[in-house]
Structures are given as structure tokens and as C-alpha cells.
Enzyme design. Structure first.
Site, PDB file in Angstrom:
ATOM      1  N   GLU A 157      -0.968 -10.232  -4.105  1.00  0.00           N
ATOM      2  CA  GLU A 157      -1.351 -11.009  -3.813  1.00  0.00           C
ATOM      3  C   GLU A 157      -0.962 -12.332  -4.206  1.00  0.00           C
ATOM      4  OE1 GLU A 157      -5.128  -9.922  -5.164  1.00  0.00           O
ATOM      5  OE2 GLU A 157      -4.999  -8.104  -4.383  1.00  0.00           O
ATOM      6  N   GLU A 173      -4.187  -3.561  -8.892  1.00  0.00           N
ATOM      7  CA  GLU A 173      -4.390  -4.196 -10.551  1.00  0.00           C
ATOM      8  C   GLU A 173      -5.225  -3.191 -11.441  1.00  0.00           C
ATOM      9  OE1 GLU A 173      -6.606  -7.597  -9.731  1.00  0.00           O
ATOM     10  OE2 GLU A 173      -4.830  -8.651  -8.481  1.00  0.00           O
TER      11      GLU A 173
END
Length: 472
Positions: free
Chosen positions: A294, A194
């Protein structure tokens, strides 16, 4: 008997991931978050891992501190966990790592002597069950994003501002690649979780640099590259790197307390589809594989009204997302395998030593809404609203959403600084105080609360994943 290791590494071939014989492989699995990178909502502490560890060291002292965390790391993921995941038909486990398992921040140029001991153990346990693994670097010095899970303890991503940090992590990835270059059960490397690059160009420059450095010692393993702004934005990406899979994260707000309930309307399903398509546009236009690194809802606890109804809605949401992914035959890794009862496929039992000890604190932390992930502000929203209103009254409206990431809006940045950083950091000491005076035997029992044998399995979630993994 453990299955034989694949003769060659997985590789990218057009839009597919293939094995050494050229057969298509769709990776489906979960992530061991909360283990080699601890997170506040996963194991119950507030704030950031390094702050919690500092408070725990102060309370326990070195001997008990080392003993407790050694046992926690031992028990959280064992061969039994790998066997259970394989029994569901999953074939790949993502392993989120805190960089401090490899490097001491006070001596960052020297690899820790035990750097690979724990990671080797996890990878070997998975390999024994025929499970691929993806090594994910979840934290970076200075923070690669502005969130709690980068374990920087601040609200800025300073990694992008310091070449020293970038050099340090490039060099670390070379060492990781050198160590695992011959491990064919390792599906590949996820160099950065991320990213949050405010300028949208530094990330691509670092990807090019780390890809080249890794290839010099390991030319074969796939790299799994997250998009910018928390793996949701590829709009500034200019090129495709060789033997790389590009990764999105695809959380749906309908799976969280603050979102609208998912009831399966055409409008909701259309929104899910369009959000996904926006994220994967880069991959489809460049003809490269997609990995959803995710996704997944959070779940209501049994003490909440209508928890069964809420959770069924979230199972239905998950099923709809999997339907979208199946249509494109993409690889995925759901978040999350194990926690204290919020999102995991398995979780600590309510009567476990850990939950019994920390129940008053966990209830307080939930009431205060200290963790961003899935919090409900019904009891404390009125406290922060005057602060946000005050700022909006004094900051011209055109500047409210100038701070990156803009999607957080002004409200989100206020909560990040006040609640998730300052408030939570101080609350770490209260969390640690619950461990004061514990004997070694008691500390071991607390750590053993995370053993699979002592955990509760979320059957509804696991059945959905099993059916998808087996193609039902």
C-alpha cells in the site's frame, strides 16, 4: 479471448518473484478496497463496516438490505473494471477481504455456503484479462490492529489475546488455500493486513503457524507477509519463511492534508528514500523479495482552493516514490482503485445518485473530521485540544507515549477512542437514515453509482501508473 492460465504458480527465487519458466515477474497493481471490505473514507459512512451494516439493516429491513448490498457488491467490480485496469498495463490486483464474507461471527466454525462466490467472480474477471490476484485478509475477529479498517469496532487488537480467534483464522486460511490451490492466476495470499501486535512476538508465531497450515493443503502459492505495526516494522523479525515475500506499506505524510506540501527538495527526497530503506532493511539483509502492498497520496476535491496545485504536488510525490521503487525493481500495489473521490483511480461522479443523496452528510462528516484518513482538523481541532491537554496535565510525560502503537502518541489514541470509535459509531445511524423509504429501484440506482461506466477517472493518477507499468 481470455489468456491461458499459467501452468505453474508464481514462486520466490532469491530476491525475485518468478513464473513457471523462471522469468522474473514484477507485480504492479492496485487494490479493490471498499468493496469486499468497506471502509469509511472510501464509501462515505462513519466508523466501522459492521456498525454501518447494522444501522442499514435497521432502516431498510432484511429484503431491501440484502438487495442493496448485493447490488453494491455486483456493481463495484465487474469485468469492465478488470479490463480497464489491464488497459493501464497493470498486472496484479490485491483483493482486501472482510472475514465476515467467509464466516458468521455467531457460527464461526462453519464456512458460509456462499463464502467463495464473490471472490471467485473477482478472480475470474481478473484472470480473463491476464491479471494476477492477491487475496488479502483485511479484518480479523477481535481486530488484528487498532484501526478502523480491521472492522473490530474497538481501539484494541484483541486477536492477539484469544487463541480461539487465532484458531479460527488459521482454519479459514486452510479453507481458502484448499479452494485456490490450483488457481495459477492467484499470485498468492496476504494472510494479514497491517498487523498491530503490541508484543512483537505473537505475529511471528502466528505467521509460522499459518504458513505451515497453508502448506499442508497448498504447497505452491506465495505468502505475502506484512511487517508489524501496520506493515512498517520488521525490527523484531527473526527468520525468513520459505516461498514468502515480505511486505511494507509506504505512505508518505507529504501526500496528506496534515503533512508538509511536497515540492521536491533534496531534503524531502532524502526523507522518502530513508523511510523506504528503513522499512526494507529486513528484506535486503535476508535476500528476499519486497512487495509494497500500500502507498499513495490523497487528493484535494475541486471545491478546495488551489486543488489543482495541491494535486500536482501529490502526483509529483507519487512519481518520486515510484522512482525509488523502480531502482530496486520491487513489486507494488497502490491504494486505491475506486472510491467517492478521495484517493481512487476512479470515483463516483459528483452528479451520481449516491453523492447527490449523501452530499449533506458527507460535508458534515468532513467538517467533523470523523475519518482518520486524510482529515483536516482546522474546524474541530480546538474542540479536542482541551481534552488532550487535560490528560497531559494529569499523566506524567514519561507515560504519554507508552500505549501501543507508540507512533500515534497520546493525541492519536484520544482521537481513536472519541472520534473514530464512539462519535462515528453513533453517527452511523444518521448515515443510514438517508436510505430510509427508498424503493428497490432507487436503491439499485444508488448502488449503480459505483459502476465503472458511471464513475469519473482520475486521469493524472492513471497516466502516472500506466507510464510506470509500461516502463516509460
Amino acid at each position: 479471448m481470455a489468456p491461458p492460465a499459467p501452468k505453474k504458480c508464481l514462486r520466490v527465487q532469491g530476491t525475485d518473484i518468478v513464473d513457471g519458466d523462471g522469468n522474473r515477474v514484477i507485480l504492479k497493481g492496485t487494490a479493490t478496497g471498499g468493496h469486499t471490505n468497506m471502509e469509511n473514507f472510501i464509501t462515505g459512512y462513519p466508523g466501522h463496516e459492521h456498525e454501518m451494516r447494522k444501522a442499514m439493516l435497521e432502516v431498510l429491513g432484511r429484503e431491501k438490505y440484502d438487495f442493496y448490498f448485493s447490488k453494491f457488491l455486483d456493481y463495484f467490480f465487474t469485468p469492465s473494471d478488470a479490463k480497464f485496469l489491464a488497459s493501464l498495463g497493470l498486472n496484479c490486483i490485491r483483493i482486501p477481504m472482510n472475514h465476515r464474507h467467509f464466516l458468521d461471527d455467531l457460527n464461526p466454525s462453519v464456512l458460509r455456503p456462499d463464502a467463495f462466490v464473490l471472490l471467485d467472480r473477482i478472480i475470474d474477471a481478473c484472470a480473463a484479462e491476464g491479471l494476477y490476484t492477491i487475496i488479502d485478509m483485511h479484518t480479523f475477529p477481535g481486530g488484528q490492529n487498532q484501526g478502523w479498517h480491521s472492522d473490530a469496532g474497538i481501539h484494541k487488537a484483541l486477536f492477539w489475546d484469544f487463541k480461539d480467534f487465532q484458531d479460527r483464522m488459521t482454519n479459514l486460511w486452510v479453507e481458502i488455500a484448499r479452494h485456490y490451490k490450483d488457481k495459477t492466476w492467484v499470485a498468492g495470499y496476504n494472510p494479514m493486513n497491517e498487523p498491530g501486535d503490541p508484543d512483537h512476538v505473537n505475529l511471528q508465531a502466528w505467521y509460522k503457524r499459518v504458513e505451515k497450515a497453508i502448506r499442508e493443503v497448498d504447497p505452491d502459492h506465495i505468502l505475502f507477509l506484512d511487517g508489524n505495526t501496520y506493515a512498517m516494522d520488521f525490527s523484531a523479525f527473526k527468520e525468513v519463511l520459505p516461498n514468502c515475500v515480505y511486505a511494507i506499506h509506504d505512505y508518505a505524510t507529504m501526500g496528506f492534508p496534515a503533512g508538509s506540501p511536497y515540492v521536491g527538495t533534496p531534503e524531502q527526497n532524502d526523507h522518502l528514500k530513508k523511510t523506504y530503506e528503513r522499512k526494507v532493511e529486513f528484506m535486503k539483509s535476508h535476500g528476499v523479495p519486497i512487495w509494497n502492498g500500500e502507498f499513495g497520496p490523497v487528493y484535494a476535491s475541486p471545491d478546495m482552493p488551489d486543488h489543482e496545485k495541491i494535486n500536482q504536488q501529490r502526483y509529483n510525490l507519487l512519481g518520486q516514490q515510484l522512482t525509488i521503487y523502480k531502482a530496486d525493481q520491487i513489486s507494488w500495489s497502490i491504494w486505491l482503485y475506486k472510491d467517492i473521490g478521495f484517493q481512487g483511480m476512479v470515483h463516483c461522479a459528483p452528479d451520481s445518485a449516491y453523492i447527490r443523496l449523501l452530499k449533506p452528510f458527507l460535508e458534515k462528516k468532513k467538517r467533523l473530521g470523523l475519518d482518520k484518513w486524510g482529515r483536516d482538523d482546522s474546524q474541530v481541532g480546538h474542540i479536542y485540544k482541551p481534552v488532550i491537554d487535560h490528560m497531559k496535565e494529569n499523566i506524567p510525560e514519561k507515560f504519554w507515549n507508552k500505549r501501543y502503537p507508540e507512533v500515534w502518541k497520546l493525541d492519536g489514541h484520544v482521537h481513536r477512542v472519541i472520534r473514530e470509535t464512539l462519535f462515528s459509531e453513533i453517527m452511523c445511524y444518521e448515515y443510514a437514515s438517508y436510505f430510509e423509504g427508498k424503493t428497490l429501484e432507487e436503491l439499485e440506482e444508488l448502488a449503480a453509482s459505483f459502476k465503472l461506466e458511471n464513475c469519473v477517472r482520475r486521469q493524472g493518477l492513471n497516466e502516472i501508473l500506466r507510464r510506470d507499468a509500461e516502463g516509460v
